[in-house]
Design a protein around this motif. Structure first.
Motif, PDB file in Angstrom:
ATOM      1  N   GLY A  92      -1.696  -4.544  -4.352  1.00  0.00           N
ATOM      2  CA  GLY A  92      -0.375  -5.124  -4.526  1.00  0.00           C
ATOM      3  C   GLY A  92       0.701  -4.274  -3.880  1.00  0.00           C
ATOM      4  N   VAL A  93       1.602  -4.930  -3.150  1.00  0.00           N
ATOM      5  CA  VAL A  93       2.743  -4.272  -2.512  1.00  0.00           C
ATOM      6  C   VAL A  93       4.016  -4.865  -3.109  1.00  0.00           C
ATOM      7  CG1 VAL A  93       3.966  -3.816  -0.357  1.00  0.00           C
ATOM      8  CG2 VAL A  93       1.453  -3.923  -0.367  1.00  0.00           C
ATOM      9  N   ALA A  94       4.841  -4.039  -3.704  1.00  0.00           N
ATOM     10  CA  ALA A  94       6.121  -4.490  -4.249  1.00  0.00           C
ATOM     11  C   ALA A  94       7.193  -4.325  -3.180  1.00  0.00           C
ATOM     12  CB  ALA A  94       6.483  -3.703  -5.492  1.00  0.00           C
ATOM     13  N   LEU A  95       7.932  -5.384  -2.901  1.00  0.00           N
ATOM     14  CA  LEU A  95       8.943  -5.394  -1.845  1.00  0.00           C
ATOM     15  C   LEU A  95      10.336  -5.460  -2.461  1.00  0.00           C
ATOM     16  CD1 LEU A  95      10.100  -5.714   1.011  1.00  0.00           C
ATOM     17  CD2 LEU A  95       9.449  -8.141   0.914  1.00  0.00           C
ATOM     18  N   LEU A  96      11.150  -4.429  -2.203  1.00  0.00           N
ATOM     19  CA  LEU A  96      12.531  -4.415  -2.655  1.00  0.00           C
ATOM     20  C   LEU A  96      13.395  -5.066  -1.585  1.00  0.00           C
ATOM     21  CD1 LEU A  96      11.227  -2.330  -4.564  1.00  0.00           C
ATOM     22  CD2 LEU A  96      13.333  -0.976  -4.389  1.00  0.00           C
ATOM     23  N   GLY A 172      11.899   1.312 -10.141  1.00  0.00           N
ATOM     24  CA  GLY A 172      11.347   1.321 -11.486  1.00  0.00           C
ATOM     25  C   GLY A 172      10.636   0.018 -11.821  1.00  0.00           C
ATOM     26  N   ARG A 173      11.245  -1.123 -11.489  1.00  0.00           N
ATOM     27  CA  ARG A 173      10.614  -2.419 -11.760  1.00  0.00           C
ATOM     28  C   ARG A 173       9.355  -2.600 -10.907  1.00  0.00           C
ATOM     29  NH1 ARG A 173      15.908  -4.167 -11.137  1.00  0.00           N
ATOM     30  NH2 ARG A 173      15.363  -5.401  -9.295  1.00  0.00           N
ATOM     31  N   ALA A 174       9.386  -2.083  -9.679  1.00  0.00           N
ATOM     32  CA  ALA A 174       8.216  -2.194  -8.806  1.00  0.00           C
ATOM     33  C   ALA A 174       7.035  -1.422  -9.381  1.00  0.00           C
ATOM     34  CB  ALA A 174       8.562  -1.679  -7.410  1.00  0.00           C
ATOM     35  N   VAL A 175       7.288  -0.230  -9.901  1.00  0.00           N
ATOM     36  CA  VAL A 175       6.213   0.558 -10.509  1.00  0.00           C
ATOM     37  C   VAL A 175       5.674  -0.159 -11.739  1.00  0.00           C
ATOM     38  CG1 VAL A 175       5.677   2.728 -11.672  1.00  0.00           C
ATOM     39  CG2 VAL A 175       7.079   2.746  -9.596  1.00  0.00           C
ATOM     40  N   ASP A 176       6.584  -0.738 -12.526  1.00  0.00           N
ATOM     41  CA  ASP A 176       6.145  -1.453 -13.732  1.00  0.00           C
ATOM     42  C   ASP A 176       5.322  -2.696 -13.400  1.00  0.00           C
ATOM     43  OD1 ASP A 176       7.455   0.415 -15.261  1.00  0.00           O
ATOM     44  OD2 ASP A 176       9.276  -0.793 -15.528  1.00  0.00           O
ATOM     45  N   SER A 177       5.475  -3.236 -12.193  1.00  0.00           N
ATOM     46  CA  SER A 177       4.740  -4.449 -11.823  1.00  0.00           C
ATOM     47  C   SER A 177       3.258  -4.183 -11.589  1.00  0.00           C
ATOM     48  CB  SER A 177       5.347  -5.064 -10.560  1.00  0.00           C
ATOM     49  OG  SER A 177       5.045  -4.284  -9.405  1.00  0.00           O
ATOM     50  N   GLY A 178       2.889  -2.913 -11.475  1.00  0.00           N
ATOM     51  CA  GLY A 178       1.491  -2.564 -11.226  1.00  0.00           C
ATOM     52  C   GLY A 178       1.133  -2.445  -9.759  1.00  0.00           C
ATOM     53  N   ALA A 179       2.104  -2.552  -8.875  1.00  0.00           N
ATOM     54  CA  ALA A 179       1.843  -2.430  -7.441  1.00  0.00           C
ATOM     55  C   ALA A 179       1.439  -1.002  -7.104  1.00  0.00           C
ATOM     56  CB  ALA A 179       3.074  -2.830  -6.640  1.00  0.00           C
ATOM     57  N   ARG A 180       0.588  -0.855  -6.107  1.00  0.00           N
ATOM     58  CA  ARG A 180       0.174   0.474  -5.652  1.00  0.00           C
ATOM     59  C   ARG A 180       1.060   0.991  -4.530  1.00  0.00           C
ATOM     60  NH1 ARG A 180      -5.674   2.211  -4.640  1.00  0.00           N
ATOM     61  NH2 ARG A 180      -4.516   4.143  -4.953  1.00  0.00           N
ATOM     62  N   VAL A 181       1.795   0.085  -3.883  1.00  0.00           N
ATOM     63  CA  VAL A 181       2.703   0.468  -2.801  1.00  0.00           C
ATOM     64  C   VAL A 181       4.059  -0.150  -3.086  1.00  0.00           C
ATOM     65  CG1 VAL A 181       3.137   0.423  -0.311  1.00  0.00           C
ATOM     66  CG2 VAL A 181       0.780   0.487  -1.163  1.00  0.00           C
ATOM     67  N   VAL A 182       5.123   0.628  -2.917  1.00  0.00           N
ATOM     68  CA  VAL A 182       6.491   0.129  -3.040  1.00  0.00           C
ATOM     69  C   VAL A 182       7.142   0.210  -1.668  1.00  0.00           C
ATOM     70  CG1 VAL A 182       8.769   0.487  -4.051  1.00  0.00           C
ATOM     71  CG2 VAL A 182       6.728   0.782  -5.461  1.00  0.00           C
ATOM     72  N   LEU A 183       7.529  -0.928  -1.139  1.00  0.00           N
ATOM     73  CA  LEU A 183       8.211  -1.000   0.151  1.00  0.00           C
ATOM     74  C   LEU A 183       9.702  -1.193  -0.096  1.00  0.00           C
ATOM     75  CD1 LEU A 183       8.572  -1.326   3.200  1.00  0.00           C
ATOM     76  CD2 LEU A 183       7.801  -3.707   2.963  1.00  0.00           C
ATOM     77  N   VAL A 184      10.490  -0.188   0.238  1.00  0.00           N
ATOM     78  CA  VAL A 184      11.946  -0.283   0.134  1.00  0.00           C
ATOM     79  C   VAL A 184      12.430  -0.976   1.402  1.00  0.00           C
ATOM     80  CG1 VAL A 184      14.106   0.981  -0.133  1.00  0.00           C
ATOM     81  CG2 VAL A 184      12.027   1.805  -1.264  1.00  0.00           C
ATOM     82  N   GLY A 185      12.771  -2.267   1.280  1.00  0.00           N
ATOM     83  CA  GLY A 185      13.165  -3.018   2.469  1.00  0.00           C
ATOM     84  C   GLY A 185      14.426  -2.494   3.109  1.00  0.00           C
ATOM     85  N   THR A 186      15.388  -2.125   2.293  1.00  0.00           N
ATOM     86  CA  THR A 186      16.647  -1.582   2.783  1.00  0.00           C
ATOM     87  C   THR A 186      17.028  -0.391   1.921  1.00  0.00           C
ATOM     88  OG1 THR A 186      17.369  -3.789   3.443  1.00  0.00           O
ATOM     89  CG2 THR A 186      19.040  -2.070   3.357  1.00  0.00           C
TER      90      THR A 186
END
Length: 417
Positions: A92-96, A172-186
């Motif tokens: 899972g990749v969380a996209l901000l 913080g919300r991305a980590v809570d989602s269970g994603a293994r990667v957090v992509l900071v879009g901006t």
């Protein structure tokens, strides 16, 4: 007077006439080809999208235009071969980003938490770079086409501006989602204790944060945050030739050079657009999306790796700059998805434990050294005996098989001749 024509000549003329008529038929006007605007093949004809816009500026006007050719980024990164090793399944990749249109055909099964619209179009394009699925008539395929993307609404949907507090809360919300990667879009051009704390929490949760090295502003590019944190993969863009797009290194208020860990494609990049068409975008944000997708590939192939180990692998297997790892524009170099999955840290080929290779017996028999040497020796001996026998026969015939008398010279030369 009536001219008589040879029947063969007449048939020849008839064949030439028929051929000419056929040629004229083939050269008849054909229906006009569809206009380029109906089926765009050049990314330059696509709608450009950006991470920011003015409050009063209209939303990005995207349509359903698709580029059929495979984008240059796919070939440049060797994704066809990389997909033989991994497609990012299960990662899972969380996209901000302010918005992501999760209803686009290429993202319908890839995005969770997306909106039905995306005014900027930038978030949707980043999601497509990471995990776009195959769509008929489209050459676009994500870096990790079987990974999942969780959209974390961060920033203003009208302008794309992101405050430090919003970025910290988004991580913080991305980590809570269970994603293994957090992509900071901006990213933001400011640092804060809250942002540093959010990055520290992600590191403690074994989550890899990937962020753009710079943020475009009206004053030019500024160092991006949280990319300046040492535990974050800071990514800058390179052009179609693999050269850094930055004109020069940036300096932090402390006097230190801004961090760059890797560079990735960030020039005329084709991505998914709101509504299902394709858009084109550039910059460090889209480069970070390529690195996030590459991290997903590696994590799916080697799920036991920690976020720190993934960061190290991507850095040590990058296509290095001639200036080395200290290059302020490219860091460790260009991200290389295939090398990251095929080469272990330290540059040694990744392998598996197995038994030594033992070839099957040859159908033509053994070629062991002792038997082979014996056969060769016997063969050479036979050849020598045959040569000597030939000389003896010639000499015997020359003398008519008469024994030589006492003192009579032997006509060896004559016998040989």
């Amino acid at each position: 007077m009536t001219a008589h024509t040879d029947p063969g000549t007449a048939r020849s003329r008839l064949r030439r006439t028929a051929a000419a008529a056929l040629a004229l038929g083939l050269l008849a006007p054909l229906p006009a080809a569809p206009a380029a605007a109906e089926t765009p093949q050049d990314p330059a004809s696509l709608t450009p999208v950006h991470p920011f816009k003015g409050e009063d500026q209209p939303c990005a006007a995207t349509g359903g235009d698709l580029v059929e050719q495979t984008p240059w980024t796919h070939h440049f990164l060797g994704l066809s071969r990389a997909h033989d090793l991994s497609t990012g399944e299960g990662v899972g990749v969380a996209l901000l980003a302010p918005e992501v249109d999760g209803g686009a055909p290429a993202l319908a099964d890839a995005v969770e938490g997306g909106q039905s619209t995306d005014c900027l179009g930038f978030g949707t394009s980043l999601a497509g770079v990471v995990a776009a699925r195959s769509v008929e008539g489209s050459g676009l395929l994500g870096v990790a086409p079987d990974a999942s993307v969780t959209a974390v609404a961060t920033g203003s949907p009208r302008t794309g501006l992101v405050s430090v507090q919003e970025a910290a809360a988004g991580i913080g919300r991305a980590v809570d989602s269970g994603a293994r990667v957090v992509l900071v879009g901006t990213g933001t051009w400011e640092a804060s204790p809250a942002l540093e704390s959010a990055v520290a929490d992600a590191e403690e949760a074994d989550v890899l944060v990937v962020a753009p090295a710079t943020v475009p502003t009206s004053r030019g590019p500024l160092p991006g945050h949280p990319a300046q944190n040492a535990s974050v993969l800071s990514v800058a863009a390179h052009d179609v030739e693999g050269l850094p797009m930055a004109e020069g290194p940036l300096v932090l208020p402390s006097g230190d050079l801004a961090r760059v860990d890797l560079i990735a494609p960030g020039d005329r990049v084709v991505g998914s657009g709101p509504g299902g068409g394709h858009v084109v975008t550039s910059g460090d944000g889209v480069a970070a999306a390529f690195v996030a997708g590459t991290a997903a590939l590696l994590m799916a192939r080697e799920p036991e790796l920690s976020a720190e180990q993934v960061r190290e692998r991507l850095s040590t297997t990058a296509y290095a700059s001639p200036r080395g790892d200290a290059d302020p524009l490219s860091g460790h170099g260009r991200v290389d998805p295939l090398a990251a999955m095929a080469i272990a840290p330290g540059g040694t080929p990744a392998g598996v434990v197995g038994e030594g290779f033992v070839p099957d017996p040859s159908p033509y028999g053994s070629v062991d050294a002792p038997p082979t040497a014996a056969v060769v020796s016997v063969t050479l001996l036979l050849i020598v005996l045959c040569v000597l026998g030939g000389v003896v026969i010639k000499r015997g015939r020359a003398r008519k098989w008469r024994p030589a008398a006492h003192g009579e010279p032997v006509p060896f030369g004559e016998a040989v001749r």
